[in-house]
Design an enzyme around this catalytic site. Structure first.
Site, PDB file in Angstrom:
ATOM      1  N   ASP A  19       0.855  -1.185   0.000  1.00  0.00           N
ATOM      2  CA  ASP A  19       0.000   0.000   0.000  1.00  0.00           C
ATOM      3  C   ASP A  19       0.894   1.240   0.000  1.00  0.00           C
ATOM      4  OD1 ASP A  19      -1.941   1.899   0.412  1.00  0.00           O
ATOM      5  OD2 ASP A  19      -2.220   1.432   2.544  1.00  0.00           O
ATOM      6  N   ASP A  23      -4.330   3.619   2.701  1.00  0.00           N
ATOM      7  CA  ASP A  23      -5.756   3.254   2.796  1.00  0.00           C
ATOM      8  C   ASP A  23      -5.944   1.768   3.121  1.00  0.00           C
ATOM      9  OD1 ASP A  23      -5.129   1.998   0.427  1.00  0.00           O
ATOM     10  OD2 ASP A  23      -6.662   2.999  -0.787  1.00  0.00           O
ATOM     11  N   ASP A  27      -1.517  -1.159  -3.912  1.00  0.00           N
ATOM     12  CA  ASP A  27      -1.805  -0.405  -5.137  1.00  0.00           C
ATOM     13  C   ASP A  27      -0.626  -0.470  -6.091  1.00  0.00           C
ATOM     14  OD1 ASP A  27      -0.029   1.444  -3.917  1.00  0.00           O
ATOM     15  OD2 ASP A  27      -1.715   2.293  -2.801  1.00  0.00           O
ATOM     16  N   ASP A 185      -7.221 -16.279 -18.036  1.00  0.00           N
ATOM     17  CA  ASP A 185      -8.040 -16.854 -16.971  1.00  0.00           C
ATOM     18  C   ASP A 185      -9.059 -17.867 -17.509  1.00  0.00           C
ATOM     19  OD1 ASP A 185      -8.992 -16.456 -14.068  1.00  0.00           O
ATOM     20  OD2 ASP A 185     -10.847 -16.100 -15.174  1.00  0.00           O
ATOM     21  N   GLU A 248      -4.588 -20.549 -17.913  1.00  0.00           N
ATOM     22  CA  GLU A 248      -5.127 -21.273 -16.768  1.00  0.00           C
ATOM     23  C   GLU A 248      -6.180 -22.228 -17.316  1.00  0.00           C
ATOM     24  OE1 GLU A 248      -7.446 -20.706 -12.549  1.00  0.00           O
ATOM     25  OE2 GLU A 248      -8.224 -19.845 -14.398  1.00  0.00           O
TER      26      GLU A 248
END
Ligand code: NOJ
Length: 472
Positions: A19, A23, A27, A185, A248
């Site tokens: 982070d 927050d 990120d 995916d 995947e």
């Protein structure tokens, strides 16, 4: 352009990596800040799990804009800096492409409903990956749509030419922004039987873990329908040019061949789900070693951590296994310091019990492990016991073992030749003139002859959970 041959790809779960603004959520800028630490391991590339705008019904795998960045994670400029920072350090950056579904909040769902799969009712007995029917009624449309995962993730209909056209643009957009490839995916979900035939009752247990209701069925028509999947993959390959594409595919090794016609490589889930037992692991290696395109993986953001699955004692040998196999090896963030499954969220964030493998990275021994100055979205597990800073300073740590293995990996040559997979515990294989010997059993074994190149543990013999690389 075959940088991926025998490469090591490091998986970053963006919300749990670093982070940068307090927050409590990791990120993009945070990832950029930690690039030196990642580069110090010697990995060749980073794969980011989805960082696109998302209402987070499925940890970011429910996407509302395939070419954007979620505001809680940063901006396109932040991502450009991450690409540049990765490249400056000689590494590549891969994104996660989710071609099977969107978020139900994606504008397409209302503006282009014909890009999805609809029926007048629950058209068959197919089961969603996370339980329940694949069919949910959309009250506004008065029809039922198909979703292979959560109801918030409607499946796209790749038979509508607008879908491949849009997805090709997505691929080209990111490649144009400097990204080096994609993890694709849920590829086996992309192809369904066009007549929506029922899945037949299963003759035996499912190849890999499944929900109880799906385990009673053989996913013959709801998944893995190659006449549909082949052209999808060909379209993605065409858009990607020679960029890296890892698939995947939640299927056994002997079904990966047709996927590899278009992919660079595909995950070998047989190894991930293999019991930690020499014969079973040896069998999984043997079946996959002949593939031109094995992507080896021992854990990720979906399944248990390595140490939680096979026991902490075996973590070092597991690292030696993963990083000495020919092909592309995928290392999930935190495995290099031996993170175990955590307690998860309270209340849970993920509805499918995967919070336990998504706890924040532990960079130092502080209360939040250096992950955030705020309150983390999932709690730190044990930063005082396991963190990158301490382990980097300790040449005998698991982190240092990973670094040493990766350095040595680039000297390994040739394919894999299985030498021993004994019920007593010895798993041994050759890469050229290097023998890798791992003790997967419970008794001490003799150390095979040869000049030791790297040991997981010192000592005259090969104890349980130990491994050695030997020349000769
Ligand atoms: C596989 C991803 O790894 C998982 O996290 C996700 O829930 C499903 N695909 C659906 O996108």
């Amino acid at each position: 352009m075959t940088w991926w041959r025998d490469a090591v790809v490091y998986q970053v779960y963006p919300r749990s990596f670093q982070d940068s603004d307090g927050d409590g959520v990791g990120d993009i800028r945070g990832i950029t800040r930690r690039l030196d630490e990642v580069a110090a391991l010697g990995v060749d590339a980073l794969w980011l799990s989805p960082m696109y705008p998302s209402p987070l019904a499925d940890g970011g795998y429910d996407i509302t804009d395939f070419t954007g960045v979620d505001p809680s994670l940063g901006t396109l400029d932040d991502l450009a800096e991450l690409v540049a920072g990765t490249h400056r350090r000689g590494m590549r950056l891969l994104l996660d492409l989710v071609p099977n579904h969107t978020s139900i909040e994606h504008p397409w769902f209302r503006a282009h409903p014909d890009r999805y799969i609809w029926a007048g009712g629950a058209a068959n007995n197919w089961k969603a990956a996370f339980g329940g029917s694949v069919w949910t009624r959309d009250e506004r449309a008065g029809r039922w749509y198909l979703h292979s995962f959560f109801p918030e993730q409607p499946d796209l209909d790749w038979r509508n030419p607008e879908v491949p056209a849009a997805m090709r643009d997505v691929v080209r957009t990111w490649l144009g922004r400097g990204v080096d490839g994609f993890r694709l995916d849920a590829l086996d979900s992309l192809g369904k039987h066009p007549d929506l035939l029922d899945d037949p009752p299963a003759a035996g247990p499912p190849p890999f873990p499944d929900t109880p209701d799906a385990a009673g069925l053989e996913r013959r028509h709801s998944r893995n329908w190659m006449p549909t999947i082949r052209p999808v993959l060909a379209a993605l390959r065409e858009a990607a040019g020679d960029a890296f594409l890892v698939g995947e595919v939640y299927r056994p090794t002997d079904e990966l061949g047709p996927y590899l016609e278009s992919l660079t490589c595909a995950f070998v889930f047989e190894l991930l789900f293999s019991p930690w037992e020499a014969e079973a692991v040896g069998g999984a290696l043997d079946r996959a070693a002949g593939l031109d395109g094995a992507a080896w993986v021992l854990s990720n953001h979906d399944f248990g951590r390595v140490g939680a699955r096979i026991g902490e004692r075996n973590q070092r040998a597991a690292a030696m296994l993963l990083l000495t196999l020919p092909g592309t090896a995928f290392l999930y963030q935190g495995d290099e310091i031996g993170l175990l499954d955590g307690p998860g969220g309270d209340p849970p964030v993920d509805r499918y019990n995967r919070d336990r493998v998504r706890h924040p990275m532990q960079w130092d021994g502080g209360r939040q492990g250096g992950f955030t100055t705020g309150t983390p979205w999932l709690p730190a597990v044990d930063p005082a016991a396991r963190n990158v800073a301490d382990q980097r300073a300790d040449p005998a740590s698991l982190w240092s073992l990973h670094r040493d293995l990766i350095a040595l990996r680039h000297e390994l040559r040739g394919g894999l030749e299985l030498v021993a997979a004994e019920p007593g515990g010895l798993l041994a294989y050759r890469r050229g003139d290097v023998l890798v010997a791992l003790n997967l059993g419970g008794d001490e074994l003799d150390l095979p002859a040869g000049e030791p190149l790297l040991r997981t543990h010192p000592g005259p013999r090969l104890g349980p959970g130990e491994g050695a690389m030997l020349r000769g």
